[in-house]
Design a protein around this motif. Structure first.
Motif, mmCIF file in Angstrom:
data_model
loop_
_atom_site.group_PDB
_atom_site.id
_atom_site.type_symbol
_atom_site.label_atom_id
_atom_site.label_comp_id
_atom_site.label_asym_id
_atom_site.label_seq_id
_atom_site.Cartn_x
_atom_site.Cartn_y
_atom_site.Cartn_z
ATOM 1 N N LEU A 1 0.963 -1.252 0.013
ATOM 2 C CA LEU A 1 0.031 0.188 -0.106
ATOM 3 C C LEU A 1 0.882 1.211 0.019
ATOM 4 O O LEU A 1 1.879 1.498 1.028
ATOM 5 N N LEU A 2 0.535 2.205 -0.994
ATOM 6 C CA LEU A 2 1.511 3.336 -1.209
ATOM 7 C C LEU A 2 0.911 4.545 -1.069
ATOM 8 O O LEU A 2 -0.275 4.706 -1.719
ATOM 9 N N PHE A 3 1.013 5.358 0.029
ATOM 10 C CA PHE A 3 0.504 6.836 0.211
ATOM 11 C C PHE A 3 1.639 7.952 -0.192
ATOM 12 O O PHE A 3 2.473 8.006 0.375
ATOM 13 N N GLN A 4 1.163 8.228 -1.492
ATOM 14 C CA GLN A 4 1.885 9.131 -2.148
ATOM 15 C C GLN A 4 1.789 10.314 -2.054
ATOM 16 O O GLN A 4 0.765 10.909 -2.028
ATOM 17 N N PRO A 5 2.983 11.312 -1.610
ATOM 18 C CA PRO A 5 2.790 12.556 -1.674
ATOM 19 C C PRO A 5 2.661 13.533 -2.958
ATOM 20 O O PRO A 5 2.986 12.732 -4.098
ATOM 21 N N ALA A 6 2.253 14.720 -3.277
ATOM 22 C CA ALA A 6 2.474 15.474 -4.099
ATOM 23 C C ALA A 6 1.967 15.034 -5.440
ATOM 24 O O ALA A 6 2.789 15.236 -6.411
ATOM 25 N N GLU A 7 0.793 14.670 -5.641
ATOM 26 C CA GLU A 7 0.223 14.061 -6.733
ATOM 27 C C GLU A 7 -0.293 15.390 -7.583
ATOM 28 O O GLU A 7 -0.123 15.659 -8.725
ATOM 29 N N GLU A 8 -0.728 16.582 -6.874
ATOM 30 C CA GLU A 8 -1.403 17.486 -7.632
ATOM 31 C C GLU A 8 -0.340 18.488 -8.500
ATOM 32 O O GLU A 8 -0.775 19.035 -9.547
ATOM 33 N N ASP A 9 0.713 18.538 -7.820
ATOM 34 C CA ASP A 9 1.752 19.224 -8.696
ATOM 35 C C ASP A 9 2.712 18.301 -9.804
ATOM 36 O O ASP A 9 3.406 18.954 -10.210
ATOM 37 N N GLY A 10 2.290 17.062 -9.793
ATOM 38 C CA GLY A 10 3.069 15.984 -10.579
ATOM 39 C C GLY A 10 4.425 15.762 -10.344
ATOM 40 O O GLY A 10 4.932 15.194 -11.180
#
Length: 390
Positions: free
Chosen positions: A127-136
């Motif tokens: 399970l990966l909780f990823q940061p900073a998707e919104e800025d790509g």
């Protein structure tokens, strides 16, 4: 649908807590701490923190070796002021969860509960909780982090909630699911002059107009047709509010999107070459910078088939989407590297659109997301349903 999760109320409460305390891309420190604290109640076999910045990886190992499947969600919120007045509205002025990442995190936390109670028979679930998707930037930060090198997934999956679609509808598509998107900053430098003698300087106004016109003539805005591409002007600045001065510099920002990564390369090349040619024709210096780049989500057909089977097994209605979504999603970097797929879950036809100030996630689809993800994992790792009533 798979058997009801008695911990669902806990997952809903977590979702609302996350909604109330949003953080923008790269600043998800408190959000990550809350996720870690939740996961510690349902401990994985391994937990990696501070990956790619604030990211978290939770690993659940089966009794026997086998394939590894990764499920990913996003930690970040948006710089949008929330207008909702419900009890769990954002406490941070100008920041709110307007893309449903609070719900996506809650779905993975619900999945964590299931794998804590009953590990897969074979293989590994990550399970990966990823940061900073919104800025790509988040996916690249995860993939570049040395802490991620030993994960090595055979399959990767992610979902996105979809306003405007019937509640619990599963939306799938082979090949491109969401578009390639990137933004460009174009700076033009000329020479200031007296506004009464503009010929003694170099004003960027006509070049800006020519660039806008050329880009507009190049677009193909019908996503149902080949070579879909949009070049959207998002910001323009020129000169100063000094009425005796002819401007000597200007700046234009565009967002560029195409329906595949290959088409995006063609479009970006056109943008760069055209802007440079126009700047040169007006004797302007030019500087260009690409930012917030999202690769297209290229779904692998066999991975989409696993989503289809999970939807059918849980009696969810399935929609085969004919065209890609026009928005970008940096999970595309994962589907470029690994076999995988992104799919959508409808949250209601009348729900406010993503990124709208009155948007909110629909808690009713939490169980749907958990069930689909879990059934996908069952197909890959032979994960068994835990009987909560025993």
């Amino acid at each position: 649908m798979e058997s009801f999760n008695p911990y669902l109320d806990t997952v809903i409460a977590l979702r609302k807590e996350l909604h109330q305390h949003p953080e923008v891309s790269g600043k998800e420190v408190a959000t990550a701490k809350r996720i870690v604290s939740f996961l510690k109640q349902f401990p994985p076999d391994e937990m990696i923190t501070a990956i790619g910045g604030t990211g978290i990886v939770a690993v659940y190992n089966g009794e026997k070796s086998g394939k590894t499947v990764l499920f990913r969600c996003e930690l970040d919120a948006l710089p949008i002021d929330e207008v909702n007045d419900f009890e769990y509205r954002s406490v941070h002025k100008g920041v709110s969860h307007k893309c449903g990442h609070d719900g996506h995190m809650a779905i993975l936390c619900g999945l964590a509960i299931k794998f804590h109670l009953k590990r897969p028979d074979t293989g590994t679930v990550v399970l990966l909780f990823q940061p900073a998707e919104e800025d790509g930037s988040g996916a690249q930060k995860i993939l570049s982090d040395s802490k991620f090198k030993n994960v090595k997934p055979d399959y990767v999956f992610a979902l996105h909630n979809l306003p405007g679609y019937s509640k619990n509808l599963i939306v799938v598509k082979n090949n491109t699911f969401s578009c390639a998107v990137s933004s460009i900053i174009i700076k033009l430098k000329g020479i200031t002059a007296h506004a009464g003698e503009p010929e003694k300087g170099i004003n960027p106004a006509l070049a800006i107009a020519a660039i806008l016109s050329a880009f507009n003539n190049y677009i193909q805005p019908d996503i149902t047709q080949k070579k879909y591409r949009i070049i959207t002007p998002v910001y323009i600045q020129m000169g100063e509010k000094a009425y005796g001065v002819s401007a000597g510099a200007g700046e234009i920002h565009f967002t560029v999107r195409s329906d595949s990564s290959a088409a995006m390369k063609e479009t970006t090349r056109y943008v760069e070459e055209t802007a440079a040619k126009i700047a040169d024709s007006y004797q302007l210096e030019i500087a260009m910078k690409w930012i917030q780049t999202f690769e297209a989500n290229e779904n692998e057909i066999s991975a989409v088939d696993l989503v289809r089977k999970a939807a059918h097994a849980n009696d969810f209605e399935l929609l085969e989407k004919a065209t890609p979504f026009s928005w970008g999603e940096d999970f595309g970097l994962f589907t470029q590297k690994y076999k995988g797929a992104m799919f959508g879950i409808g949250i209601g036809k009348e729900m406010p659109a993503l990124h709208n100030p009155d948007y909110d996630f629909e808690d009713e689809i939490l169980q749907t997301g958990i069930s689909i993800f879990h059934h996908i994992s069952k197909q890959i790792t032979d994960a068994n349903e835990f009987n909560y009533r025993t």
